[in-house]
Design a protein around this motif. Sequence first.
Motif, PDB file in Angstrom:
ATOM      1  N   VAL A   7       0.832  -1.186   0.000  1.00 18.28           N
ATOM      2  CA  VAL A   7       0.000   0.000   0.000  1.00 18.28           C
ATOM      3  C   VAL A   7       0.864   1.232   0.000  1.00 18.28           C
ATOM      4  CG1 VAL A   7      -2.172  -0.752   0.959  1.00 18.28           C
ATOM      5  CG2 VAL A   7      -0.217  -0.467   2.415  1.00 18.28           C
ATOM      6  N   ARG A 150       4.651   2.632   8.586  1.00 24.20           N
ATOM      7  CA  ARG A 150       4.048   1.286   8.586  1.00 24.20           C
ATOM      8  C   ARG A 150       5.019   0.343   9.288  1.00 24.20           C
ATOM      9  NH1 ARG A 150       2.162  -2.994   3.810  1.00 24.20           N
ATOM     10  NH2 ARG A 150       0.306  -3.656   4.959  1.00 24.20           N
ATOM     11  N   VAL A 191      -1.472  -8.858   7.980  1.00 25.25           N
ATOM     12  CA  VAL A 191      -0.655  -7.840   8.654  1.00 25.25           C
ATOM     13  C   VAL A 191      -0.771  -8.076  10.154  1.00 25.25           C
ATOM     14  CG1 VAL A 191      -0.411  -5.909   7.065  1.00 25.25           C
ATOM     15  CG2 VAL A 191      -2.568  -6.237   8.225  1.00 25.25           C
ATOM     16  N   TYR A 193       0.372  -6.769  14.070  1.00 24.97           N
ATOM     17  CA  TYR A 193       0.826  -5.619  14.865  1.00 24.97           C
ATOM     18  C   TYR A 193       1.028  -6.029  16.310  1.00 24.97           C
ATOM     19  CZ  TYR A 193      -1.407  -2.824  11.102  1.00 24.97           C
ATOM     20  OH  TYR A 193      -1.798  -2.281   9.908  1.00 24.97           O
ATOM     21  N   PHE A 199      -0.114   1.736  11.274  1.00 31.01           N
ATOM     22  CA  PHE A 199      -0.004   2.119   9.858  1.00 31.01           C
ATOM     23  C   PHE A 199      -0.650   3.493   9.734  1.00 31.01           C
ATOM     24  CE2 PHE A 199      -0.585   0.341   5.262  1.00 31.01           C
ATOM     25  CZ  PHE A 199       0.176   1.404   4.780  1.00 31.01           C
ATOM     26  N   HIS A 202      -3.151   6.570   4.920  1.00 29.18           N
ATOM     27  CA  HIS A 202      -2.736   6.227   3.555  1.00 29.18           C
ATOM     28  C   HIS A 202      -3.983   5.837   2.772  1.00 29.18           C
ATOM     29  CE1 HIS A 202      -3.213   2.377   5.595  1.00 29.18           C
ATOM     30  NE2 HIS A 202      -3.453   1.860   4.383  1.00 29.18           N
ATOM     31  N   ASP A 204      -5.227   2.856  -0.167  1.00 30.85           N
ATOM     32  CA  ASP A 204      -4.767   1.577  -0.721  1.00 30.85           C
ATOM     33  C   ASP A 204      -4.588   1.659  -2.232  1.00 30.85           C
ATOM     34  OD1 ASP A 204      -4.930   0.650   1.827  1.00 30.85           O
ATOM     35  OD2 ASP A 204      -6.592  -0.756   1.470  1.00 30.85           O
ATOM     36  N   PHE A 231     -10.695  -5.117   4.554  1.00 27.20           N
ATOM     37  CA  PHE A 231      -9.767  -5.377   5.652  1.00 27.20           C
ATOM     38  C   PHE A 231     -10.505  -6.212   6.683  1.00 27.20           C
ATOM     39  CE2 PHE A 231      -7.252  -4.521   9.490  1.00 27.20           C
ATOM     40  CZ  PHE A 231      -6.013  -4.948   9.001  1.00 27.20           C
ATOM     41  N   THR A 244      -9.150   0.531  13.066  1.00 25.86           N
ATOM     42  CA  THR A 244      -8.974   1.033  11.697  1.00 25.86           C
ATOM     43  C   THR A 244      -9.804   2.302  11.590  1.00 25.86           C
ATOM     44  OG1 THR A 244      -8.748  -1.241  10.945  1.00 25.86           O
ATOM     45  CG2 THR A 244      -9.112   0.429   9.248  1.00 25.86           C
ATOM     46  N   HIS A 305      -7.134   6.060   5.352  1.00 24.65           N
ATOM     47  CA  HIS A 305      -7.404   5.376   6.613  1.00 24.65           C
ATOM     48  C   HIS A 305      -6.083   5.037   7.294  1.00 24.65           C
ATOM     49  CE1 HIS A 305      -6.941   2.445   3.396  1.00 24.65           C
ATOM     50  NE2 HIS A 305      -6.408   1.635   4.309  1.00 24.65           N
ATOM     51  N   ALA A 306      -6.177   4.661   8.550  1.00 20.68           N
ATOM     52  CA  ALA A 306      -4.979   4.312   9.317  1.00 20.68           C
ATOM     53  C   ALA A 306      -5.278   3.106  10.190  1.00 20.68           C
ATOM     54  CB  ALA A 306      -4.571   5.488  10.201  1.00 20.68           C
ATOM     55  N   GLY A 307      -4.260   2.325  10.468  1.00 20.46           N
ATOM     56  CA  GLY A 307      -4.323   1.319  11.534  1.00 20.46           C
ATOM     57  C   GLY A 307      -3.716   1.999  12.753  1.00 20.46           C
ATOM     58  N   LYS A 315      -2.685  -7.750  17.189  1.00 19.92           N
ATOM     59  CA  LYS A 315      -3.730  -7.633  16.156  1.00 19.92           C
ATOM     60  C   LYS A 315      -3.196  -8.258  14.875  1.00 19.92           C
ATOM     61  CE  LYS A 315      -5.279  -3.886  13.118  1.00 19.92           C
ATOM     62  NZ  LYS A 315      -5.264  -2.421  12.974  1.00 19.92           N
ATOM     63  N   ASN A 319      -5.606  -8.094   4.380  1.00 20.95           N
ATOM     64  CA  ASN A 319      -5.959  -7.233   3.250  1.00 20.95           C
ATOM     65  C   ASN A 319      -6.367  -8.092   2.070  1.00 20.95           C
ATOM     66  OD1 ASN A 319      -5.401  -4.369   3.890  1.00 20.95           O
ATOM     67  ND2 ASN A 319      -3.324  -5.107   4.289  1.00 20.95           N
ATOM     68  N   TRP A 321      -7.267  -7.357  -1.782  1.00 22.34           N
ATOM     69  CA  TRP A 321      -7.247  -6.279  -2.754  1.00 22.34           C
ATOM     70  C   TRP A 321      -7.575  -6.807  -4.150  1.00 22.34           C
ATOM     71  CZ3 TRP A 321      -2.163  -5.263  -0.006  1.00 22.34           C
ATOM     72  CH2 TRP A 321      -2.308  -4.264   0.963  1.00 22.34           C
TER      73      TRP A 321
HETATM   74  O1  AKG Z   1      -4.391  -2.266  10.287  1.00 19.87           O
HETATM   75  C1  AKG Z   1      -5.361  -1.646   9.901  1.00 19.87           C
HETATM   76  O2  AKG Z   1      -6.295  -1.388  10.645  1.00 19.87           O
HETATM   77  C2  AKG Z   1      -5.430  -1.177   8.481  1.00 19.87           C
HETATM   78  C3  AKG Z   1      -4.365  -1.788   7.622  1.00 19.87           C
HETATM   79  C4  AKG Z   1      -4.328  -1.184   6.274  1.00 19.87           C
HETATM   80  O3  AKG Z   1      -4.988  -0.236   5.989  1.00 19.87           O
HETATM   81  C5  AKG Z   1      -3.478  -1.756   5.241  1.00 19.87           C
HETATM   82  O4  AKG Z   1      -2.710  -2.691   5.515  1.00 19.87           O
HETATM   83  O5  AKG Z   1      -3.554  -1.256   4.103  1.00 19.87           O
END
Ligand code: AKG
Length: 348
Positions: A7, A150, A191, A193, A199, A202, A204, A231, A244, A305-307, A315, A319, A321
């Motif tokens: 991303v 990220r 992903v 965390y 994150f 950003h 996608d 997501f 998110t 959006h953001a994580g 967590k 993703n 896509w």
């Molecule tokens: O971790 C999240 O809540 C969002 C992750 C995300 O937006 C991404 O990996 O593109």
Amino acid sequence: MDVKDEVRPRDPNTINKNPRSHYRLPISSVALLVTVSAVLGTGVLNQFLPVQFPPIFNTWNDISSTNTNSSTSHDNLLNDTTPFTTFTPLTTCTPNHTYTTTIISTSPLVIYITSFLTPLESTSLIHLGASLFTPSHISTPSGNIPVHGRTSTSAGLPLTSPLVTCLLSRARTFMGPLLPPSSPFSTPQLVRYHPTQKFDLHTDHWPTHQVLRAPGDPNSGRLYNRPASFFVFLRADALEGGETWFPDVRPLTNASALREVYGDTVVPGEDVGVEGGVAFKPVVGNAVFWVNVDGEGVGDERVRHAGLPVRRGEKIGLNIWPRRWFGWEDGEDGEGGRGKERKRGVLV
Ligand SMILES: O=C(O)CCC(=O)C(=O)O
Ligand SMILES: [Fe+2]
């Protein structure tokens, strides 16, 4: 070689260069999506499972109480607070699975999906990617690079796995005509965390379409982007933080009505310490779906959006896509590209 799907960070220099970056989705598309409450899955699950498993798994208890067979080689991902230490991963997705959808916003289109995956599907995906995690990157035209914004690790899931292909077909059914049959999915990405990881804001999709470069591939030189994103939350163990967050998405309803419908799962940004928008707290199996790019390839920056940083616990998300083709690299303003596609007999 294929351009790896990561991303991109939100780059203020690239925002709103396109005069149509805020578009409106036809109401017919919205109506189509609203009606999605699907009965999915065709695999013959039981033949892959120990006989003591019930045919459908809905809760952690189902798993822990029946879980006696094989063990995982990546127990670090599955022990600590998980209510079992061994389990039998699924080899395909659960047949006749149902989920429910609610619309959070129509412009941009954001949909919350409850139980998009079962708990066992979620755990099986983690198991599948457990040995593959590496530091997360973002994708730029010159390749994948690590960025400070990220800080998670991520793992591409094999498209050859029947479990993965089954779940992608569930995602395709959800999208209906938003995803033409000729449009593929890129490699689904786990992903992960740990505390402090995040994150930053950003989108996608890319401001300019990516070029597929795969010598020998008839699609090489084709332009693509991500028309939408899913997501999915797969693990939220002893989790604090990690929501998110979409700062520019205004839910259709006010904060107290939101609370009435979703409790503390879908909340105004202020409830999780950020300003504005809407935040989704990780709930295993639930997903957020949103539209990034319209049918002509114009991106919508409102879905940035953001994580948010994880403060405690772990967590893991997924993703998904889809890719959509937007002509060819050597096409003239898209027109030449479309002509070329016709000549090659490829559906747009
Ligand atoms: O971790 C999240 O809540 C969002 C992750 C995300 O937006 C991404 O990996 O593109
Ligand atoms: Fe994202």
